[in-house]
Every structure is written in C-alpha cells, then in structure tokens.
Design a protein around this motif. Structure first.
Motif, mmCIF file in Angstrom:
data_model
loop_
_atom_site.group_PDB
_atom_site.id
_atom_site.type_symbol
_atom_site.label_atom_id
_atom_site.label_comp_id
_atom_site.label_asym_id
_atom_site.label_seq_id
_atom_site.Cartn_x
_atom_site.Cartn_y
_atom_site.Cartn_z
ATOM 1 N N VAL A 147 66.421 33.714 13.527
ATOM 2 C CA VAL A 147 65.930 34.933 12.889
ATOM 3 C C VAL A 147 64.621 34.552 12.197
ATOM 4 O O VAL A 147 64.624 33.905 11.146
ATOM 5 C CB VAL A 147 66.944 35.484 11.873
ATOM 6 C CG1 VAL A 147 66.346 36.662 11.117
ATOM 7 C CG2 VAL A 147 68.226 35.894 12.576
ATOM 8 N N ALA B 223 70.333 42.436 12.244
ATOM 9 C CA ALA B 223 71.229 41.288 12.253
ATOM 10 C C ALA B 223 72.682 41.649 12.544
ATOM 11 O O ALA B 223 73.405 40.880 13.176
ATOM 12 C CB ALA B 223 71.136 40.535 10.926
ATOM 13 N N VAL C 152 70.655 39.492 6.655
ATOM 14 C CA VAL C 152 71.301 38.603 7.624
ATOM 15 C C VAL C 152 72.593 38.043 7.045
ATOM 16 O O VAL C 152 73.615 37.937 7.739
ATOM 17 C CB VAL C 152 70.349 37.464 8.039
ATOM 18 C CG1 VAL C 152 70.975 36.621 9.149
ATOM 19 C CG2 VAL C 152 69.006 38.021 8.512
#
Length: 551
Positions: free
Chosen positions: A410, A419, A468
C-alpha cells in the motif's frame, strides 16, 4: 546557540568539534594541449581505469551496500559514452584534465536535470571526476580530514568511496549541506549506523573546531551548546548504548501485545547481521539488486540461488519478498526504458511487470522453488498496487505458482482508501510509508528541495494508515509497515495504535524501537495515535504524540 535543520539519518546523537572536508579541486585550465592527442587519450584512459580499479578495491574492503555503490561508481567511470565524450574533446586539442572535467560535467548536468533517483547520482559522478583529475595532476584527491582526534565531519556532500571507509573511531557524526534522504551518503550512513544529518544548508557556515551537537532523531545541529545541553546529549547517547546492549527479546508492548520486529534487506548478504541485531524475520526484501546492474533479466536459476540463500537464513521465520519494483526513475532495458515526462506516476512497479509478464512469472517460479527448498515462511507482495483489479491479478498469479501467502504494497492513496476491498482479496498488506507520503503530499521523495514535505508524521498520511489498519482488523488480515517510518521509535508506537501488526526497518533501528514499544500498552498506543491524528501538520502531530508520552 543556533539550530541548523536538515534530514536526520537514523536516531543517534553525538557531539564534538567540527572538521570540514577539503574544498574540491579547482577546474583545470582550458589551455591547449602541448602533447599529441594520442598521448592525451592514453593519459585519460589510464587515469579512468586506475580510479575504477581503486573504487572496486575500496568496495571489496567495505562490503555490504558500499560494495554495490562503489562498483556502480566504477561502472560510471568507464561508461563508453563518457569515453567517447572525453576522446572527442582530446581530438579537438584539449588536455586530458580538461576533457575529463568537461565531459563529466556534461553528464552530471544531464543527471541533475532528470531529477529523482538519477539526480541523486550526480554527486557520485562529481566524485569520480575529481579522482580522475587528481590522478592526472599527480595530487591527492580531496578526502576525509585527519585532525588527530574524534570529530564531527562537515561536508558539502560525501563521496561513497569516502563514506564506505570512514574510521568510525574518529568520525562521531556526519553533516552535509547537500543531499537528500536517498543520496548514497544517507544510504551508507544508515547502513553503518553513523549519526548523520544531510541537506543542512546552514552547516556551510560551521567553523573548524567549534563544538556542535548532532541530533539525527530531530534533524537538528545545535551550535554553541550550553553545558546542560551537552549533558543531556551525553545521557541520551548513553541510554541508546544501553538499549542496544540489552538482551534481545521479541517485539512487544508493555501489556504483552506482540509486535514482530522485522528487517528491511536489499540483498541476502545482510541476513546474518539482521539476525544478530534481533530481526524476527524479514518484512521487506527488495529484489532489485538482481536486476538493476544487469543488461538482461537474471535467469530463474540465478534468482532461485539468491532467494534460497535468503530464506535459509530465517528457518521457520516470516520472510516477505517484494517482486521487482523498477521502471520509471529506475529504467531497465529489458523491462521499460522508455522516456516518461513524470516517471513517479509512470509505468513502474506492478504496472511495469504486467507489461512484461514473463519477468514476473520467472520471478514467481524462482521464489516458489526457493520456498520448496527451505523452511522459512515465505510471503510475496507486489509493489505499487493502486486498484482492486491489480490485487486480484497478482494474487491469482501468485497462487498459480503455489505461493501460499500473497499480498500487496500500500503505497498510493487509492489502495489505502480501498483497503477493505483489497484485503478481502489479498492475504496481507504492507504499507510503504516513503511512497505513501510522497503521493499523499505530491512531493518527490528523492528530491532534497521538497524533503520537508517527506514526513510520515503528516496527519494526512496517518489517516490513510488508519484506514488500512481498520481494514486489517475487519478482515482479520495482517498489516505491516515497511517504510522508514517504522524506524522512528515514537512513530512506531503511533503506527501500532493505528492498526499495524508488524514493523519492518533497517536492522540498526531495531534496538531503539524494541525498547520504546516496551514502555507502552496497546491502549497507550491508541491514545498517542489519536493525539497525532488531531493535528493539522507533521510537526504538530509529533508534538501532540510527544506530549502524551511525556505525562
């Protein structure tokens, strides 16, 4: 007292008297040669070859990343295009000295104009030119001073050949007025655990012999420090030494929450040292070393040998390997060497691999074979993933080659914001904070001119990390951090509070981070993270976090 600011490399602190690097040799006179062109050509070629061999010898003595850097410099020196440029100037009646000076300057200006990774290499080319000209003139090349006592080395920039062989019993710290966080000076200082600050423009005014404090953690050089400040610096240095010598234990918070501490490695050669420094595995293994100096892709056999060597060093441990991250500012003739106006946003990472899928398939083949031959727990991830479709493509391809654990990096805001969907398809995610910061703040991480924007403490970056982390919790998938942010002890606490389940960093940073995590519970980490998130800029986020841990 004054404070000079730059980019800190590592977390150390040191104090001592300044010793300045000698000024570069002056430009040779543009006078006509008094010997034949054939004789001048022979002089130039002998000097270039001698310098190239000297750089290779220094690299062999230094080993590690320094060996790769110096071998790259030697290749620069003997670049056929440079030789042609030197020959053409000699043919026009110039001396070998002037021909070398002018040809190298032309190449340096071209690299500088390219910016990014290649722009950072301009200083390396200057160093080669200086060494060749010094040999032609029969004088010593400018080098590290030897005042006869420990000192703080101050320079415009430091050549890789000098950084690689610094006498660390004498050089207490390094301060440069130029260079960015990815210059070779920074790379080698980080590897050798040298207290360093680069890009501190104000350091040009430091006076020979004056006492300064170099605080890499804060990125500050303090001039004319008080006795109290010097005493505090000494205590901090002693505390770091004590932490580094403490028994190595698995990474964890004060309440026992496990936070595995992993190593970032650029070749298998660093594995033994990483283990010695307490790495519990590898969180980022960069495979570029196999590709960047090659004119064609390495074979499956060559790759398998390197991957097997790496995996064998970590039996039973997690080893996360990133597939080739090249293209754009690191063009490869066999992958993508097309000119791009904005390479940071071009065909790089997984995009470049999809355009040359045979290279990706060969890499996955070699990784699968190395995995079968060892007992490490292999995880493989793709770089620069920006869409859910790219995630599906890579995970499916990896599974086709029996890669048991396939994930994604990421590094761009789109993948952070998606995410939850990405982690529904991938086995794990690893956040590359260097690139994530670059793309969030629209500031090239390889340019010293915008280095002040390259701060992972920025709340915009932290909010993306939180996204995330939340996706990891909701899907039950691991979320690692493998950018430079993980090496900052206080920021490491914040990242865990935001949902990171493991941290990966340069092995030399492991002791500092391990000791810091043990001071806080998971609830503490969440409170520190929330405080940082309430800020509006990086400095305030850092100050807010510091205020929480200080009470």
């Amino acid at each position: 007292m004054a404070e000079l600011r730059g980019v800190g490399i590592g977390l150390g602190i040191a104090q001592g008297p300044v010793a300045r690097m000698a000024d570069p040799l002056p430009a040779p006179a543009d006078a006509p040669s008094e010997i034949t062109a054939e004789e001048e050509t022979a002089r130039a070629r002998e000097a270039v070859a001698a310098v190239a061999r000297e750089l290779e010898t220094r690299g062999s003595e230094a080993g590690g990343a320094a060996k790769e850097v110096l071998e790259a410099q030697a290749m620069m020196a003997e670049d056929p295009s440079l030789e042609t440029e030197i020959d053409s100037r000699v043919a026009n009646g110039k001396t070998a000295e002037w021909a070398v000076f002018d040809a190298f300057a032309t190449f340096r200006d071209a690299l500088t104009a390219m910016g990014g990774y290649l722009g950072e290499r301009a200083a390396d080319l200057d160093d080669v030119a200086q060494r060749v000209i010094a040999r032609l003139q029969g004088v010593a090349a400018p080098g590290v001073p030897e005042p006869g006592h420990p000192f703080i080395l101050v320079a415009k920039d430091l050549a890789p050949a000098d950084t690689a062989l610094l006498d660390l019993s004498q050089v207490l710290a390094l301060v440069t007025t130029e260079g960015g966080p990815t210059s070779h000076t920074a790379i080698l200082a980080r590897e050798k655990s040298i207290v360093a600050i680069v890009g501190a423009a104000g350091a040009k005014d430091l006076v020979e012999g004056e006492t300064v404090i170099v605080d890499a953690a804060a990125g500050v050089v303090t001039t004319d420090p008080s006795d109290d400040e010097r005493e505090r610096a000494s205590r901090r240095a002693a505390d770091r030494e004590e932490a580094a010598s403490a028994p190595i234990t698995p990474g964890a918070l004060a309440d026992g929450t496990a936070v595995p501490l992993l190593a970032n490695l650029g070749s298998p050669d660093g594995a033994a040292d990483a283990v010695k420094l307490g790495a519990e595995g590898v969180g980022l293994f960069r495979t570029e070393f196999l590709f960047l100096s090659a004119s064609q892709a390495p074979t499956v056999e060559q790759q398998r040998e390197a991957y097997t060597k790496l995996l064998a060093a970590f039996p039973g441990k997690k080893v996360v390997v990133r597939t080739l991250d090249a293209g754009a500012d690191k063009p490869l003739p066999f992958l993508n060497d097309a000119h791009e106006e904005n390479p940071a946003l071009g065909l790089r990472g997984l995009r470049a691999l999809r355009a040359s899928e045979d290279i990706l398939r060969e890499q996955l083949t070699a990784l699968a074979e190395a995995d079968a031959a060892t007992s490490a727990d292999l995880w493989v991830m793709a770089p620069m993933v920006s869409t859910v479709e790219e995630t599906e493509y890579f995970v499916a391809l990896a599974k086709e080659y029996a890669i048991k654990t396939a994930g994604v990096m990421v590094e761009v805001p789109s993948s952070a914001l998606l995410a939850d969907h990405i982690l529904a398809r991938a086995d794990f995610a690893s956040i590359g904070t260097n690139d994530l910061t670059q793309y969030t703040l629209a500031a090239d991480r390889l340019l010293g001119s915008v280095s002040s924007f390259q701060d992972p403490w920025h709340p915009a970056v932290l909010r993306l990390v939180r996204e995330v982390g939340a996706a990891g919790r909701s899907t039950g998938k691991p979320v690692g951090i493998c950018g430079e942010a993980a090496a900052d002890p206080l920021l490491a606490v914040v990242l865990v509070g935001l949902g990171a389940t493991s941290l990966s960093m340069a092995p030399t940073a492991l002791a500092d981070v391990r000791a810091t995590l043990l001071k806080y519970t998971f609830d503490d980490a969440q409170r520190v993270a929330e405080a940082a998130l309430t800020a509006t800029d990086a400095a305030s986020a850092r100050a807010n976090a510091q205020a929480i841990v200080s009470h």
